[in-house]
Design a protein around this motif. Structure first.
Motif, PDB file in Angstrom:
ATOM      1  N   THR A  40     -27.442  83.621 -97.604  1.00 25.21           N
ATOM      2  CA  THR A  40     -27.690  82.364 -99.125  1.00 25.21           C
ATOM      3  C   THR A  40     -26.509  81.975 -98.270  1.00 25.21           C
ATOM      4  O   THR A  40     -26.387  80.687 -99.451  1.00 25.21           O
ATOM      5  CB  THR A  40     -26.985  84.142 -99.907  1.00 25.21           C
ATOM      6  OG1 THR A  40     -27.636  84.637 -99.896  1.00 25.21           O
ATOM      7  CG2 THR A  40     -26.311  83.148-101.228  1.00 25.21           C
ATOM      8  N   LEU A  41     -25.018  81.751 -97.758  1.00 21.36           N
ATOM      9  CA  LEU A  41     -24.294  80.920 -98.032  1.00 21.36           C
ATOM     10  C   LEU A  41     -24.787  79.841 -97.328  1.00 21.36           C
ATOM     11  O   LEU A  41     -24.186  78.228 -97.798  1.00 21.36           O
ATOM     12  CB  LEU A  41     -23.611  81.593 -96.825  1.00 21.36           C
ATOM     13  CG  LEU A  41     -21.756  81.119 -96.522  1.00 21.36           C
ATOM     14  CD1 LEU A  41     -21.001  80.336 -97.715  1.00 21.36           C
ATOM     15  CD2 LEU A  41     -21.027  81.363 -95.889  1.00 21.36           C
ATOM     16  N   ILE A  42     -25.592  79.850 -96.447  1.00 21.83           N
ATOM     17  CA  ILE A  42     -26.763  78.519 -95.687  1.00 21.83           C
ATOM     18  C   ILE A  42     -26.897  77.886 -96.565  1.00 21.83           C
ATOM     19  O   ILE A  42     -26.658  76.525 -96.752  1.00 21.83           O
ATOM     20  CB  ILE A  42     -26.950  78.900 -94.098  1.00 21.83           C
ATOM     21  CG1 ILE A  42     -26.177  79.642 -93.290  1.00 21.83           C
ATOM     22  CG2 ILE A  42     -28.293  77.949 -94.453  1.00 21.83           C
ATOM     23  CD1 ILE A  42     -26.889  80.270 -92.670  1.00 21.83           C
ATOM     24  N   GLN A  43     -27.668  78.764 -97.643  1.00 21.07           N
ATOM     25  CA  GLN A  43     -28.909  78.223 -98.722  1.00 21.07           C
ATOM     26  C   GLN A  43     -27.781  77.249 -99.385  1.00 21.07           C
ATOM     27  O   GLN A  43     -27.957  75.951-100.172  1.00 21.07           O
ATOM     28  CB  GLN A  43     -29.443  78.772 -99.076  1.00 21.07           C
ATOM     29  CG  GLN A  43     -30.667  79.129 -98.686  1.00 21.07           C
ATOM     30  CD  GLN A  43     -31.371  80.611 -99.095  1.00 21.07           C
ATOM     31  OE1 GLN A  43     -30.861  81.322-100.405  1.00 21.07           O
ATOM     32  NE2 GLN A  43     -33.029  80.485 -98.754  1.00 21.07           N
ATOM     33  N   LEU A  44     -26.893  78.158-100.466  1.00 20.63           N
ATOM     34  CA  LEU A  44     -25.819  77.705-100.996  1.00 20.63           C
ATOM     35  C   LEU A  44     -25.349  75.782 -99.954  1.00 20.63           C
ATOM     36  O   LEU A  44     -24.488  75.104-100.947  1.00 20.63           O
ATOM     37  CB  LEU A  44     -23.881  78.159-101.613  1.00 20.63           C
ATOM     38  CG  LEU A  44     -25.143  79.360-102.370  1.00 20.63           C
ATOM     39  CD1 LEU A  44     -23.484  80.259-102.485  1.00 20.63           C
ATOM     40  CD2 LEU A  44     -25.016  78.392-103.681  1.00 20.63           C
ATOM     41  N   GLN A  45     -25.346  75.974 -98.852  1.00 19.57           N
ATOM     42  CA  GLN A  45     -23.760  75.280 -98.383  1.00 19.57           C
ATOM     43  C   GLN A  45     -24.837  74.258 -98.711  1.00 19.57           C
ATOM     44  O   GLN A  45     -24.745  72.433 -98.603  1.00 19.57           O
ATOM     45  CB  GLN A  45     -23.473  75.365 -97.221  1.00 19.57           C
ATOM     46  CG  GLN A  45     -22.561  76.557 -96.554  1.00 19.57           C
ATOM     47  CD  GLN A  45     -21.208  75.032 -97.399  1.00 19.57           C
ATOM     48  OE1 GLN A  45     -21.001  74.239 -97.172  1.00 19.57           O
ATOM     49  NE2 GLN A  45     -20.442  76.309 -98.281  1.00 19.57           N
ATOM     50  N   ILE A  46     -26.452  74.110 -98.544  1.00 17.07           N
ATOM     51  CA  ILE A  46     -27.442  72.872 -97.961  1.00 17.07           C
ATOM     52  C   ILE A  46     -27.102  72.702 -99.154  1.00 17.07           C
ATOM     53  O   ILE A  46     -27.343  71.032 -99.587  1.00 17.07           O
ATOM     54  CB  ILE A  46     -28.272  73.258 -97.492  1.00 17.07           C
ATOM     55  CG1 ILE A  46     -28.375  74.170 -95.988  1.00 17.07           C
ATOM     56  CG2 ILE A  46     -29.438  72.597 -97.764  1.00 17.07           C
ATOM     57  CD1 ILE A  46     -30.081  74.280 -95.910  1.00 17.07           C
ATOM     58  N   GLN A  47     -26.662  73.050-100.340  1.00 17.00           N
ATOM     59  CA  GLN A  47     -27.627  72.393-101.803  1.00 17.00           C
ATOM     60  C   GLN A  47     -26.030  71.504-102.278  1.00 17.00           C
ATOM     61  O   GLN A  47     -26.316  70.551-102.898  1.00 17.00           O
ATOM     62  CB  GLN A  47     -27.775  73.910-102.772  1.00 17.00           C
ATOM     63  CG  GLN A  47     -28.906  74.028-102.703  1.00 17.00           C
ATOM     64  CD  GLN A  47     -29.462  75.823-103.713  1.00 17.00           C
ATOM     65  OE1 GLN A  47     -27.807  75.641-104.707  1.00 17.00           O
ATOM     66  NE2 GLN A  47     -30.097  76.256-103.750  1.00 17.00           N
ATOM     67  N   ILE A  48     -25.335  72.653-101.774  1.00 15.29           N
ATOM     68  CA  ILE A  48     -23.677  71.484-102.076  1.00 15.29           C
ATOM     69  C   ILE A  48     -23.954  69.986-101.891  1.00 15.29           C
ATOM     70  O   ILE A  48     -23.645  69.305-101.785  1.00 15.29           O
ATOM     71  CB  ILE A  48     -22.658  72.394-101.454  1.00 15.29           C
ATOM     72  CG1 ILE A  48     -22.666  73.483-102.774  1.00 15.29           C
ATOM     73  CG2 ILE A  48     -21.235  71.058-101.806  1.00 15.29           C
ATOM     74  CD1 ILE A  48     -21.236  74.315-101.824  1.00 15.29           C
ATOM     75  N   SER A  49     -24.613  70.235 -99.905  1.00 15.60           N
ATOM     76  CA  SER A  49     -24.580  68.542 -99.511  1.00 15.60           C
ATOM     77  C   SER A  49     -25.882  67.976-100.036  1.00 15.60           C
ATOM     78  O   SER A  49     -25.294  66.814-100.816  1.00 15.60           O
ATOM     79  CB  SER A  49     -25.127  69.009 -97.953  1.00 15.60           C
ATOM     80  OG  SER A  49     -25.425  68.081 -97.415  1.00 15.60           O
ATOM     81  N   ASP A  50     -26.713  68.267-101.113  1.00 14.84           N
ATOM     82  CA  ASP A  50     -27.870  67.672-101.296  1.00 14.84           C
ATOM     83  C   ASP A  50     -26.962  67.419-102.661  1.00 14.84           C
ATOM     84  O   ASP A  50     -27.424  65.990-103.306  1.00 14.84           O
ATOM     85  CB  ASP A  50     -29.141  68.327-101.389  1.00 14.84           C
ATOM     86  CG  ASP A  50     -29.581  68.758-100.891  1.00 14.84           C
ATOM     87  OD1 ASP A  50     -30.028  68.566 -99.162  1.00 14.84           O
ATOM     88  OD2 ASP A  50     -30.702  69.777-100.516  1.00 14.84           O
ATOM     89  N   LYS A  51     -26.081  67.430-103.059  1.00 18.82           N
ATOM     90  CA  LYS A  51     -25.334  67.693-104.280  1.00 18.82           C
ATOM     91  C   LYS A  51     -24.243  66.322-104.124  1.00 18.82           C
ATOM     92  O   LYS A  51     -24.420  65.346-104.971  1.00 18.82           O
ATOM     93  CB  LYS A  51     -24.862  68.395-105.317  1.00 18.82           C
ATOM     94  CG  LYS A  51     -26.362  69.617-105.837  1.00 18.82           C
ATOM     95  CD  LYS A  51     -27.088  68.815-106.820  1.00 18.82           C
ATOM     96  CE  LYS A  51     -28.035  69.991-107.378  1.00 18.82           C
ATOM     97  NZ  LYS A  51     -29.192  69.917-108.365  1.00 18.82           N
ATOM     98  N   LYS A  52     -23.530  67.173-103.216  1.00 16.53           N
ATOM     99  CA  LYS A  52     -22.749  65.346-102.615  1.00 16.53           C
ATOM    100  C   LYS A  52     -23.777  63.767-102.521  1.00 16.53           C
ATOM    101  O   LYS A  52     -23.525  63.385-103.308  1.00 16.53           O
ATOM    102  CB  LYS A  52     -22.304  66.087-101.348  1.00 16.53           C
ATOM    103  CG  LYS A  52     -21.208  66.766-101.980  1.00 16.53           C
ATOM    104  CD  LYS A  52     -20.266  67.599-101.254  1.00 16.53           C
ATOM    105  CE  LYS A  52     -19.417  68.560-101.106  1.00 16.53           C
ATOM    106  NZ  LYS A  52     -18.005  69.313-100.070  1.00 16.53           N
TER     107      LYS A  52
END
Length: 110
Positions: A40-52
């Protein structure tokens, strides 16, 4: 009396096996939970990167539009609005003055 002692010892052995199984299951559950948290943490980090990345693109577009608006305001304030409108009419709309001949250089692309 001897039989009673044997039954008691058998119960002890059974309890130890049950405790080992429960301990193993508890450790397995904790490991699965930790793995789930990590995924879950890895998926959230990927989403944060995409949003940035999306935010950076939006900010770049915003800055481009602000610069374009500032340029337009400067042209209007300088009093060269007529020249600006003429340039836009020629470049974007393809307008020409009456009697004017337009020549296109087609050798540039070759």
């Amino acid at each position: 009396m001897l039989k009673m002692k044997e039954v008691y010892n058998m119960k002890k052995v059974k309890n130890k096996k049950t405790k080992r199984k429960m301990s193993f299951l508890l450790a397995l559950g904790a490991f699965a939970l930790a793995g789930s948290f990590a995924i879950t943490l890895i998926q959230l980090q990927i989403q944060i990167s995409d949003k940035k990345d999306v935010l950076a693109q939006a900010q770049a577009q915003y800055n481009e539009k602000v610069a374009e608006n500032n340029e337009l305001e400067r042209l209007i304030e300088d009093g060269s609005e007529d020249e600006f409108m003429e340039r836009i009419a020629r470049e974007r709309l393809g307008y020409v003055k009456p009697g004017e001949k337009v020549y296109y250089d087609i050798s540039y692309g070759s």
